[in-house]
Design an enzyme around this catalytic site. Structure first.
Site, PDB file in Angstrom:
ATOM      1  N   ASP A   1       0.862  -1.182   0.000  1.00 18.71           N
ATOM      2  CA  ASP A   1       0.000   0.000   0.000  1.00 18.71           C
ATOM      3  C   ASP A   1       0.897   1.230   0.000  1.00 18.71           C
ATOM      4  O   ASP A   1       2.072   1.163   0.411  1.00 18.71           O
ATOM      5  CB  ASP A   1      -0.915   0.002   1.225  1.00 18.71           C
ATOM      6  CG  ASP A   1      -1.910   1.149   1.195  1.00 18.71           C
ATOM      7  OD1 ASP A   1      -2.647   1.260   0.202  1.00 18.71           O
ATOM      8  OD2 ASP A   1      -1.948   1.953   2.148  1.00 18.71           O
TER       9      ASP A   1
ATOM     10  N   GLU B   1       0.945   5.731   0.588  1.00 20.33           N
ATOM     11  CA  GLU B   1       0.310   6.992   0.959  1.00 20.33           C
ATOM     12  C   GLU B   1       0.992   8.088   0.151  1.00 20.33           C
ATOM     13  O   GLU B   1       2.206   8.005  -0.131  1.00 20.33           O
ATOM     14  CB  GLU B   1       0.427   7.268   2.459  1.00 20.33           C
ATOM     15  CG  GLU B   1      -0.235   6.219   3.343  1.00 20.33           C
ATOM     16  CD  GLU B   1      -1.734   6.072   3.139  1.00 20.33           C
ATOM     17  OE1 GLU B   1      -2.360   7.041   2.631  1.00 20.33           O
ATOM     18  OE2 GLU B   1      -2.279   5.014   3.465  1.00 20.33           O
TER      19      GLU B   1
ATOM     20  N   GLU C   1      -5.944  18.225   3.098  1.00 25.08           N
ATOM     21  CA  GLU C   1      -6.884  17.113   2.903  1.00 25.08           C
ATOM     22  C   GLU C   1      -6.176  15.763   2.871  1.00 25.08           C
ATOM     23  O   GLU C   1      -6.713  14.761   3.335  1.00 25.08           O
ATOM     24  CB  GLU C   1      -7.716  17.315   1.629  1.00 25.08           C
ATOM     25  CG  GLU C   1      -6.933  17.506   0.353  1.00 25.08           C
ATOM     26  CD  GLU C   1      -6.595  18.957   0.050  1.00 25.08           C
ATOM     27  OE1 GLU C   1      -6.403  19.272  -1.148  1.00 25.08           O
ATOM     28  OE2 GLU C   1      -6.529  19.767   0.991  1.00 25.08           O
TER      29      GLU C   1
ATOM     30  N   HIS D   1      -5.205   6.132   7.896  1.00 21.49           N
ATOM     31  CA  HIS D   1      -4.574   5.282   6.902  1.00 21.49           C
ATOM     32  C   HIS D   1      -3.064   5.226   7.186  1.00 21.49           C
ATOM     33  O   HIS D   1      -2.453   6.231   7.560  1.00 21.49           O
ATOM     34  CB  HIS D   1      -4.794   5.847   5.502  1.00 21.49           C
ATOM     35  CG  HIS D   1      -6.196   5.705   5.019  1.00 21.49           C
ATOM     36  ND1 HIS D   1      -6.503   5.397   3.710  1.00 21.49           N
ATOM     37  CD2 HIS D   1      -7.379   5.817   5.659  1.00 21.49           C
ATOM     38  CE1 HIS D   1      -7.821   5.338   3.568  1.00 21.49           C
ATOM     39  NE2 HIS D   1      -8.369   5.605   4.749  1.00 21.49           N
TER      40      HIS D   1
ATOM     41  N   ASP E   1      -2.205  -0.868   6.546  1.00 24.90           N
ATOM     42  CA  ASP E   1      -3.191  -1.212   5.526  1.00 24.90           C
ATOM     43  C   ASP E   1      -2.752  -2.420   4.710  1.00 24.90           C
ATOM     44  O   ASP E   1      -3.578  -3.245   4.311  1.00 24.90           O
ATOM     45  CB  ASP E   1      -3.440  -0.014   4.607  1.00 24.90           C
ATOM     46  CG  ASP E   1      -4.248   1.080   5.302  1.00 24.90           C
ATOM     47  OD1 ASP E   1      -4.571   0.908   6.493  1.00 24.90           O
ATOM     48  OD2 ASP E   1      -4.552   2.103   4.661  1.00 24.90           O
TER      49      ASP E   1
END
Length: 231
Positions: A7, A9, A52, A151, A156
């Site tokens: 995963d 980010e 965000e 997250h 994850d």
């Protein structure tokens, strides 16, 4: 068979628009069992983190400013994934960022479609009409995600590894008469212990039982078996 569940980010949604990779987490599976080997790294994106994006993963400019850039960790990352299939949720997103970062450094893409396993596509096919987020799939399969507040790439990936195994048939997929060795050297036969066969038991009537039976037959008028014998 070796597989890598991973995963990422990022600072946003599109590498082509200036967003960058900030975290990678990878989990190694062999024959769909976690080996305990992982790869995890944070990277300085060399750009500001949008509010965000930070709200999703919690990675701030202050946290990332002393982390290495992707170029400093690329060799270790490539060594860890090797040539194994790469499993991700909504894999085209993660593949796009990894290939973008590699391409910027002059490396060929390693996340090609021939290596890509997208658990989102698998979940949509297996559970049409249901929710297919990682949280929803963890709930469906009874996987504890109580520690997932934000997250995180490694967390994850660890949750996704469990989801992936369930999507592919669960822990029972290894049961049966055929099994693969850990080295994937080919099938081996799992021997079964033969069932013990007991000899048949005989029950003979006593003399008294035979006499009682004969007396009973004598009292029957016009027996069916007598008519069949005479016909």
């Amino acid at each position: 068979m070796r597989e890598i569940v991973f995963d990422t980010e990022t600072t946003g949604f599109k590498f082509s628009e200036g967003d960058r990779l900030v975290e990678i987490g990878c989990v190694e599976l062999v024959n769909r069992v976690e080996t305990g080997r992982t790869y995890h790294a944070y990277f300085n994106p060399e750009r500001a983190m949008p509010a965000e994006a930070q709200a999703v993963h919690g990675l701030s400019d202050a946290f990332l400013k002393d982390k290495p850039v992707f170029a400093a960790g690329v060799a270790e990352f490539l060594d860890f994934i090797g040539d194994a299939p790469l499993i991700a949720h909504n894999a085209t997103f993660d593949f796009g960022f990894i290939n973008g970062e590699l391409g910027a450094l002059g490396f060929p893409p390693v996340c090609e479609k021939t290596r890509m396993v997208d658990t989102l596509a698998i979940a949509r096919s297996k559970h049409p009409g249901a929710k297919h987020t990682l949280d929803a799939l963890c709930s469906r399969y009874g996987i504890d995600r109580s520690h997932r507040v934000l997250h995180g790439a490694l967390l994850d990936a660890q949750l996704l590894a469990q989801v992936y195994v369930e999507l592919m048939g669960g822990r029972q997929i290894g049961l049966g008469l055929l099994a693969e060795t850990a080295a994937d050297s080919g099938p081996v036969i799992v021997a079964r212990t033969p069932a013990k066969v007991r000899p048949p038991r005989t029950f003979r009537p006593s003399e008294a039982e035979l006499a009682a039976h004969a007396a009973f037959l004598k009292d029957i008028k016009d027996p069916v078996w007598g008519a069949e014998a005479s016909g």
